[in-house]
Design an enzyme around this catalytic site. Structure first.
Site, PDB file in Angstrom:
ATOM      1  N   GLY A  48      16.343 -56.314 -44.754  1.00 11.24           N
ATOM      2  CA  GLY A  48      17.659 -56.138 -44.235  1.00 11.24           C
ATOM      3  C   GLY A  48      18.246 -57.573 -44.114  1.00 11.24           C
ATOM      4  N   ALA A  49      17.860 -58.334 -44.943  1.00 10.39           N
ATOM      5  CA  ALA A  49      18.498 -59.856 -44.816  1.00 10.39           C
ATOM      6  C   ALA A  49      19.603 -59.838 -45.548  1.00 10.39           C
ATOM      7  CB  ALA A  49      17.191 -60.817 -45.391  1.00 10.39           C
ATOM      8  N   SER A  50      20.339 -59.062 -45.997  1.00  8.41           N
ATOM      9  CA  SER A  50      21.548 -59.233 -46.815  1.00  8.41           C
ATOM     10  C   SER A  50      22.762 -59.428 -45.760  1.00  8.41           C
ATOM     11  CB  SER A  50      21.790 -57.912 -47.910  1.00  8.41           C
ATOM     12  OG  SER A  50      21.756 -56.847 -47.261  1.00  8.41           O
TER      13      SER A  50
ATOM     14  N   ASN B  19      13.523 -55.416 -40.193  1.00 11.38           N
ATOM     15  CA  ASN B  19      14.608 -55.299 -39.591  1.00 11.38           C
ATOM     16  C   ASN B  19      15.482 -54.187 -40.246  1.00 11.38           C
ATOM     17  OD1 ASN B  19      17.351 -56.420 -38.230  1.00 11.38           O
ATOM     18  ND2 ASN B  19      17.524 -56.489 -40.678  1.00 11.38           N
TER      19      ASN B  19
ATOM     20  N   SER C  29      15.310 -50.547 -31.112  1.00 13.14           N
ATOM     21  CA  SER C  29      16.659 -50.297 -30.495  1.00 13.14           C
ATOM     22  C   SER C  29      16.729 -49.808 -29.294  1.00 13.14           C
ATOM     23  CB  SER C  29      17.490 -49.427 -31.344  1.00 13.14           C
ATOM     24  OG  SER C  29      18.680 -48.911 -30.651  1.00 13.14           O
TER      25      SER C  29
ATOM     26  N   TYR D 161      17.620 -41.258 -35.612  1.00 15.53           N
ATOM     27  CA  TYR D 161      17.562 -42.805 -35.352  1.00 15.53           C
ATOM     28  C   TYR D 161      16.746 -43.106 -34.180  1.00 15.53           C
ATOM     29  CZ  TYR D 161      19.471 -47.719 -34.748  1.00 15.53           C
ATOM     30  OH  TYR D 161      19.485 -48.865 -34.389  1.00 15.53           O
TER      31      TYR D 161
ATOM     32  N   ALA E 272      14.341 -41.208 -32.673  1.00 15.70           N
ATOM     33  CA  ALA E 272      12.850 -40.964 -33.197  1.00 15.70           C
ATOM     34  C   ALA E 272      12.256 -42.059 -34.158  1.00 15.70           C
ATOM     35  CB  ALA E 272      12.867 -39.663 -34.124  1.00 15.70           C
TER      36      ALA E 272
ATOM     37  N   LYS F  80      13.158 -45.110 -34.075  1.00 12.51           N
ATOM     38  CA  LYS F  80      13.086 -46.625 -33.263  1.00 12.51           C
ATOM     39  C   LYS F  80      11.987 -46.406 -32.192  1.00 12.51           C
ATOM     40  CE  LYS F  80      16.160 -48.910 -35.580  1.00 12.51           C
ATOM     41  NZ  LYS F  80      15.555 -50.040 -36.206  1.00 12.51           N
TER      42      LYS F  80
HETATM   43  P1  NAP Z   1      23.511 -53.491 -41.022  1.00 11.73           P
HETATM   44  O1  NAP Z   1      24.633 -54.614 -40.678  1.00 11.73           O
HETATM   45  O2  NAP Z   1      23.883 -52.213 -41.360  1.00 11.73           O
HETATM   46  O3  NAP Z   1      22.426 -54.145 -41.882  1.00 11.73           O
HETATM   47  C1  NAP Z   1      21.250 -53.407 -42.276  1.00 11.73           C
HETATM   48  C2  NAP Z   1      20.591 -53.972 -43.404  1.00 11.73           C
HETATM   49  O4  NAP Z   1      19.283 -53.103 -43.525  1.00 11.73           O
HETATM   50  C3  NAP Z   1      21.124 -54.594 -44.586  1.00 11.73           C
HETATM   51  O5  NAP Z   1      21.107 -55.767 -44.886  1.00 11.73           O
HETATM   52  C4  NAP Z   1      20.919 -53.341 -45.479  1.00 11.73           C
HETATM   53  O6  NAP Z   1      20.887 -54.198 -46.852  1.00 11.73           O
HETATM   54  C5  NAP Z   1      19.540 -53.174 -45.094  1.00 11.73           C
HETATM   55  N1  NAP Z   1      18.824 -52.172 -45.670  1.00 11.73           N
HETATM   56  C6  NAP Z   1      19.424 -50.720 -45.333  1.00 11.73           C
HETATM   57  N2  NAP Z   1      18.708 -49.769 -45.792  1.00 11.73           N
HETATM   58  C7  NAP Z   1      17.852 -50.354 -46.650  1.00 11.73           C
HETATM   59  C8  NAP Z   1      16.789 -50.060 -47.588  1.00 11.73           C
HETATM   60  N3  NAP Z   1      16.468 -48.800 -47.737  1.00 11.73           N
HETATM   61  N4  NAP Z   1      15.975 -50.908 -48.074  1.00 11.73           N
HETATM   62  C9  NAP Z   1      16.050 -52.317 -47.812  1.00 11.73           C
HETATM   63  N5  NAP Z   1      16.923 -52.783 -46.909  1.00 11.73           N
HETATM   64  C10 NAP Z   1      17.815 -51.914 -46.607  1.00 11.73           C
HETATM   65  O7  NAP Z   1      22.757 -53.348 -39.561  1.00 11.73           O
HETATM   66  P2  NAP Z   1      22.414 -54.360 -38.380  1.00 11.73           P
HETATM   67  O8  NAP Z   1      23.391 -53.932 -37.274  1.00 11.73           O
HETATM   68  O9  NAP Z   1      22.518 -55.969 -38.597  1.00 11.73           O
HETATM   69  O10 NAP Z   1      20.936 -53.934 -38.099  1.00 11.73           O
HETATM   70  C11 NAP Z   1      19.842 -54.395 -38.187  1.00 11.73           C
HETATM   71  C12 NAP Z   1      18.622 -53.797 -37.570  1.00 11.73           C
HETATM   72  O11 NAP Z   1      19.064 -53.872 -36.193  1.00 11.73           O
HETATM   73  C13 NAP Z   1      18.560 -52.232 -37.959  1.00 11.73           C
HETATM   74  O12 NAP Z   1      17.179 -51.960 -37.978  1.00 11.73           O
HETATM   75  C14 NAP Z   1      19.187 -51.608 -36.642  1.00 11.73           C
HETATM   76  O13 NAP Z   1      18.583 -50.345 -36.408  1.00 11.73           O
HETATM   77  C15 NAP Z   1      18.660 -52.461 -35.530  1.00 11.73           C
HETATM   78  N6  NAP Z   1      19.673 -52.651 -34.301  1.00 11.73           N
HETATM   79  C16 NAP Z   1      20.910 -52.850 -34.468  1.00 11.73           C
HETATM   80  C17 NAP Z   1      21.905 -52.856 -33.428  1.00 11.73           C
HETATM   81  C18 NAP Z   1      23.262 -53.078 -33.469  1.00 11.73           C
HETATM   82  O14 NAP Z   1      23.835 -52.783 -32.465  1.00 11.73           O
HETATM   83  N7  NAP Z   1      23.808 -53.688 -34.460  1.00 11.73           N
HETATM   84  C19 NAP Z   1      21.267 -52.440 -31.981  1.00 11.73           C
HETATM   85  C20 NAP Z   1      19.878 -52.144 -32.255  1.00 11.73           C
HETATM   86  C21 NAP Z   1      19.165 -52.270 -33.175  1.00 11.73           C
HETATM   87  P3  NAP Z   1      21.219 -53.209 -48.190  1.00 11.73           P
HETATM   88  O15 NAP Z   1      22.244 -52.253 -47.894  1.00 11.73           O
HETATM   89  O16 NAP Z   1      21.513 -54.280 -49.134  1.00 11.73           O
HETATM   90  O17 NAP Z   1      19.891 -52.766 -48.632  1.00 11.73           O
END
Ligand code: NAP
Length: 250
Positions: A15-17, A92, A144, A157, A159, A161
């Site tokens: 999820g590094a994009s 991630n 999370s 989600y 479940a 996490k």
């Molecule tokens: P985000 O901006 O939506 O980014 C999600 C990342 O996951 C993107 O790089 C996406 O890249 C990648 N991804 C999604 N599905 C994928 C798949 N099938 N295979 C490979 N990569 C995949 O989310 P974020 O807020 O940075 O969240 C990152 C992590 O932190 C997640 O696990 C999220 O549950 C957790 N988190 C976030 C928050 C928050 O408040 N933002 C809070 C608690 C936990 P592609 O679409 O290019 O594949």
């Protein structure tokens, strides 16, 4: 933390994009690690790799869909062939498919579990023998606060996490004898694309529950990941590190 303290290490970040994963990759690169960037969007990954290279780091993009076992196996093989090893894995990648439980389709439940939880399981399985050989390793799972307290409309989600926390503790026990630590980081409300989609009312309701009175930044999460990846955290395993502004105190 000492500069370049991760020199010689290879870190794989999923999820590094964009968002948290991108910032974790940049932070680990700053500390000297070579980075394997994984996600589905190759173009976005290339841009992150270029950004890291422009700051003097080393990173390469690998298009991997963590919801697909085949893609995980092919991706892991290619990363190991390119860099020879993986020392640090940051699971991630994650998605949400929110709706109230009574309306939730099995397909949406399954897709979230497969991406967030099964993906972390399979990718760890695919690279752990490299860490075992090195007798040093770090697995860091991004869970999370929702996995700790639940959330209406997020049964799938939450479940996934909560499952990651159990996975973290079980892996921690299994791999400890090889000097591999396995920990989770549990962010609260972090400003990224994932949370930008919430309504203003939802955002205000969340903020009211945060004692520190602000949303988190992706750099707050990256700092916790960098710490857990470091030698300074070598005696910490099976732990869930909350990065939530006090929203939940476990
Ligand atoms: P985000 O901006 O939506 O980014 C999600 C990342 O996951 C993107 O790089 C996406 O890249 C990648 N991804 C999604 N599905 C994928 C798949 N099938 N295979 C490979 N990569 C995949 O989310 P974020 O807020 O940075 O969240 C990152 C992590 O932190 C997640 O696990 C999220 O549950 C957790 N988190 C976030 C928050 C928050 O408040 N933002 C809070 C608690 C936990 P592609 O679409 O290019 O594949």
């Amino acid at each position: 933390m000492a500069e370049a303290s991760l020199f010689g290490k290879v870190a794989l970040v999923t999820g590094a994009s964009q968002g948290i994963g991108r910032t974790c990759a940049i932070e680990l690169a700053k500390l000297g690690a070579t980075i394997a960037l994984a996600a589905r969007s190759a173009d976005k990954l290339q841009a992150v790799a270029a950004e890291i290279a422009a700051s003097g780091g080393t990173a390469e993009a690998f298009a991997v869909d963590v919801a697909s076992e085949d893609s995980i196996k092919t991706g892991a093989k290619s990363i190991l062939a390119t860099f020879g090893k993986v020392d640090i894995l940051v699971n991630n990648a994650g998605i949400t498919k929110d709706t109230l439980a009574l309306r939730m389709k099995l397909a949406d439940f399954d897709e979230v579990l497969r991406t967030n939880l099964t993906g972390a399981f399979l990718l760890t399985q695919a690279v752990i023998s490299s860490m075992m050989k090195s007798r040093w390793g770090r697995v860091i799972n991004i869970t999370s606060v929702v996995g700790e307290v639940g959330a209406a409309g997020q049964a799938n989600y939450a479940a996934s996490k909560a499952g990651m926390i159990g996975l973290t503790k079980s892996f921690a026990r299994e791999f400890a004898s090889r000097n591999i630590t396995v920990n989770a980081v549990a962010p609260g409300f972090i400003q990224t694309a994932m949370t930008d989609s919430l309504s203003d009312d939802q955002k205000a309701a969340i903020l009211a529950q945060v004692p520190l009175g602000r949303y988190g930044a992706d750099t707050d999460v990256a700092a916790a990941v960098a710490f857990l990846a470091s030698d300074a955290a070598g005696y910490i395993t099976g732990h869930t590190l909350d990065v939530n502004g006090g929203m939940y105190m476990g």
